[in-house]
Design an enzyme around this catalytic site. Structure first.
Site, mmCIF file in Angstrom:
data_model
loop_
_atom_site.group_PDB
_atom_site.id
_atom_site.type_symbol
_atom_site.label_atom_id
_atom_site.label_comp_id
_atom_site.label_asym_id
_atom_site.label_seq_id
_atom_site.Cartn_x
_atom_site.Cartn_y
_atom_site.Cartn_z
ATOM 1 N N HIS A 166 56.554 -0.375 -32.950
ATOM 2 C CA HIS A 166 56.987 -0.681 -34.314
ATOM 3 C C HIS A 166 55.877 -0.258 -35.282
ATOM 4 C CE1 HIS A 166 60.620 -2.875 -33.356
ATOM 5 N NE2 HIS A 166 59.976 -3.603 -32.473
ATOM 6 N N CYS A 171 61.997 0.635 -29.947
ATOM 7 C CA CYS A 171 62.151 -0.631 -29.245
ATOM 8 C C CYS A 171 63.560 -0.747 -28.659
ATOM 9 C CB CYS A 171 61.816 -1.796 -30.177
ATOM 10 S SG CYS A 171 61.457 -3.335 -29.302
#
Length: 498
Positions: free
Chosen positions: A439, A341
Site C-alpha cells: 500500500h 493487496c
C-alpha cells in the site's frame, strides 16, 4: 493539559478536516499536540507502531492528523478500529491488532468494555506526552439509541473531560435545526462541555446567516465560533461513502487544463468491500490522469489502464466480480494492470482455504488468472511498514531504487518461478500486470512515473509536460480553521505565527 473533542451533528460534516487543521495550527505555534479517535469505522487503514514496538492498524484520518501535528502516528491515535466486511459484520482491531469478526450486537455485548478500557489507556498515554489532544468524534453526538455505548463521543467526553466543538454542515440543508436538535438531544456528558459550535461547508455571503446565528445563540446559550467556507483541502477520505456513486461510472482526477487528447484514464473496479482506495490519490493528482470508478457490470471501454484496489473481503468481491462478468473483461484487457493487496490476490490463479475470509463454505475460488500466483488464506494478519528494492518490469518498467509503503493483509501468496518479482519476493509481474501487497505504492515517485508512462505508451499518446508533485494539504486545513474564534476552546497560545 487541554483536550478538545470535535463532534458533529452527523457523519461527513468536516470533523476529520477540522481536527487535522487544529493539529497543524497548534504545531505551527510550537504546541505539542496529538490527534485521538477512540473508535473509528473505516476500511482505509495505515500500518503504524504500537506502544510496545510492534506494528498495528489505525484509520487513515488519524494517520493524516498525526502527520499534520508533526508527530509519528501510533495506534494510540485510534485504539479501536472497526473494519466493515459486509452482512452486518466488522473486523475488530484493538490497539492495532485484529481481535476477530463480530456483528454489532456481539461487539457491544461482549467486547465494548474491553474497547473502552483500551481507548482510555491509549488516551492516558497521549495525555502524559502531549500538551493538547484534539479528539475526533464519530457520526452524530446525539444518537439517543447509542448514548450508553458511544465510545467516540460520549465516553470520550467523559474520560477526557474535553471541551467540545460541535460542527454542523450547511450544505446538507437545515443546519440550524441540526445544531439545535443535537444540542437538545445530546447527553449531559456532551451538552455541558460544548464550548461552541461552527457551521461548515458554506458557499456564498456569510452575512446571510447572521439572523439565524443570533437566534441559535439566543435559544441555546452556545456561541457560534464561526462559519467555514466550502473548501476541501484534499485530505484522504475516511471511507467509501466519499467515492462516486456505485451504480454509474464516475471519473475524478486533476486535469488542470490538460486537453482531452492528452489524458489517460485508469479504471478502478468499485468492489463491494473496497478498502484503502486512498492508494489512488497520488495518481489522481497527476495532471492528465483520470481515475474512473467502474461499476462491476460496466465495461472497460476508453480505459487505458487498470488498478485493482484493496478489499476487506477478497473472496466475496472476487465472486461478485465474476458474477458481473468483469473478470472476463480483465482477462482480455491489453493495457497495464496493477493489483494492490486484495486486488493482487484477485488477479491470481486461485485462492485456497477461502472459507477463512469469505462468508460462504467454499474452500477454493478461481481467480482472474492474470498472474501466476496462488493465495492461501489463514487467520494470521500481517501489518508492518516495509521498504523493498525496485526492479522495474511490466507496468513499472524502468523504475529503480527503493519503494516504501505498508502491508496490511491476511494470506500468503506463492509466486511461480517463471514470474518476475519487481517489488520483493511476494510480488509478481508479467509484461502487462503487476501484483504487490505494498500500500502507498504510488506515493513513490519513480513507481508513479513509470506507471503513468506505461499508460501513455498503451494509449499511444505523448505524455504531457512535467508531473505535478503531490502537495500535502495540512496548511490548507490549518488556514480553514483560522476562520474560527478559537478563544472559547482555551487552547495554549504557543508562539505567534508569522
Amino acid at each position: 493539559m487541554t483536550t478538545i473533542l470535535v463532534a458533529g451533528t452527523a457523519s461527513h460534516v468536516g470533523k476529520s478536516t477540522v481536527v487535522a487543521g487544529l493539529c497543524r495550527l497548534l504545531a505551527d505555534r510550537g504546541v505539542s499536540v496529538a490527534p485521538f479517535k477512540a473508535q473509528n469505522m473505516s476500511n482505509n487503514a495505515r500500518a503504524v507502531p504500537t506502544p510496545d514496538g510492534d506494528w498495528g492498524e489505525i484509520g487513515v484520518s488519524q494517520y493524516v492528523q498525526a502527520r499534520a501535528a508533526g508527530i509519528t502516528p501510533t495506534t494510540d491515535a485510534n485504539p479501536v478500529l472497526l473494519k466493515p466486511r459486509g452482512d452486518g459484520e466488522s473486523q475488530l482491531v484493538i490497539d492495532g491488532e485484529a481481535v476477530g469478526h463480530y456483528e454489532a450486537r456481539t461487539y457491544y455485548d461482549d467486547h465494548w468494555e474491553h474497547a473502552r478500557s483500551a481507548a482510555r489507556d491509549a488516551y492516558e498515554r497521549l495525555r502524559d506526552e502531549y500538551s493538547v489532544i484534539v479528539a475526533e468524534g464519530a457520526g452524530s453526538a446525539a444518537e439517543i439509541n447509542l448514548q450508553d455505548r458511544d465510545l467516540a463521543n460520549v465516553e470520550t467526553a467523559r474520560f477526557t473531560d474535553a471541551s467540545v466543538l460541535l460542527l454542523g454542515d450547511i450544505e446538507r440543508g437545515g443546519v440550524f435545526a441540526s445544531l439545535y436538535g443535537t444540542l437538545e438531544l445530546a447527553p449531559e456528558a456532551i451538552r455541558e462541555r460544548i464550548a461552541g459550535v461552527a457551521i461548515t461547508k458554506f458557499r456564498g455571503d456569510p452575512t446571510l446567516l447572521e439572523d439565524g446565528i443570533d437566534e441559535l445563540e439566543a435559544r441555546t446559550g452556545v456561541p457560534v465560533l464561526g462559519v467555514l467556507p466550502y473548501d476541501d483541502p484534499g485530505l484522504p477520505a475516511e471511507d467509501s461513502l466519499s467515492l462516486p456513486a456505485g451504480d454509474q461510472r464516475a471519473v475524478v482526477g486533476a486535469d488542470d487544463g490538460v486537453p482531452e487528447a492528452a489524458t489517460v484514464t485508469v479504471g478502478v473496479p468499485r468492489l463491494p468491500h473496497i478498502s484503502n482506495f486512498t492508494d489512488l490519490e497520488p495518481l489522481a493528482a497527476v495532471p492528465g490522469v483520470r481515475i474512473a470508478y467502474l461499476p462491476l457490470d460496466g465495461t472497460l471501454d476508453r480505459i487505458d489502464g487498470l488498478v485493482l484496489p484493496g478489499t476487506k473481503n477478497t473472496v466475496d468481491d472476487l465472486l461478485a466480480l465474476c458474477e458481473a462478468g468483469l473478470d472476463e473483461a480483465i482477462r482480455t484487457f491489453s493495457g497495464p494492470i496493477v493489483g494492490l493487496c486484495g486486488g493482487y490476490q484477485l488477479l491470481g490463479e486461485r485462492i485456497t482455504n477461502a472459507s477463512v475470509e469469505g462468508t460462504g463454505d467454499t474452500e477454493t475460488v478461481a481467480g482472474v488468472s492474470r498472474l501466476p500466483v496462488e493465495t492461501r488464506f489463514s487467520e494470521t494478519k500481517r501489518v508492518e511498514q516495509v521498504s523493498v528494492p525496485v526492479d522495474g518490469v511490466g507496468p513499472i518498467d524502468g523504475a529503480t531504487g527503493t519503494a516504501s509503503g505498508y502491508e496490511i493483509h491476511m494470506g500468503e501468496t506463492s509466486v511461480a518461478a517463471s514470474a518476475h518479482r519487481p517489488l520483493g519476493p511476494d510480488s509478481a509481474a508479467t509484461q502487462d500486470v503487476l501484483g504487490t501487497y505494498l500500500h502507498g505504492l504510488f506515493e513513490n515517485e519513480q513507481i508513479r512515473s513509470a506507471f503513468v508512462d506505461a499508460l501513455y505508451a498503451h494509449a499511444d499518446r505523448d505524455r504531457p509536460g512535467s508531473e505535478r508533485s503531490v502537495q500535502t494539504p495540512f496548511d490548507d486545513a490549518a488556514a480553514l480553521v483560522r476562520e474560527l474564534d478559537l478563544s472559547a476552546l482555551d487552547l495554549p497560545a504557543g508562539r505567534s505565527e508569522s
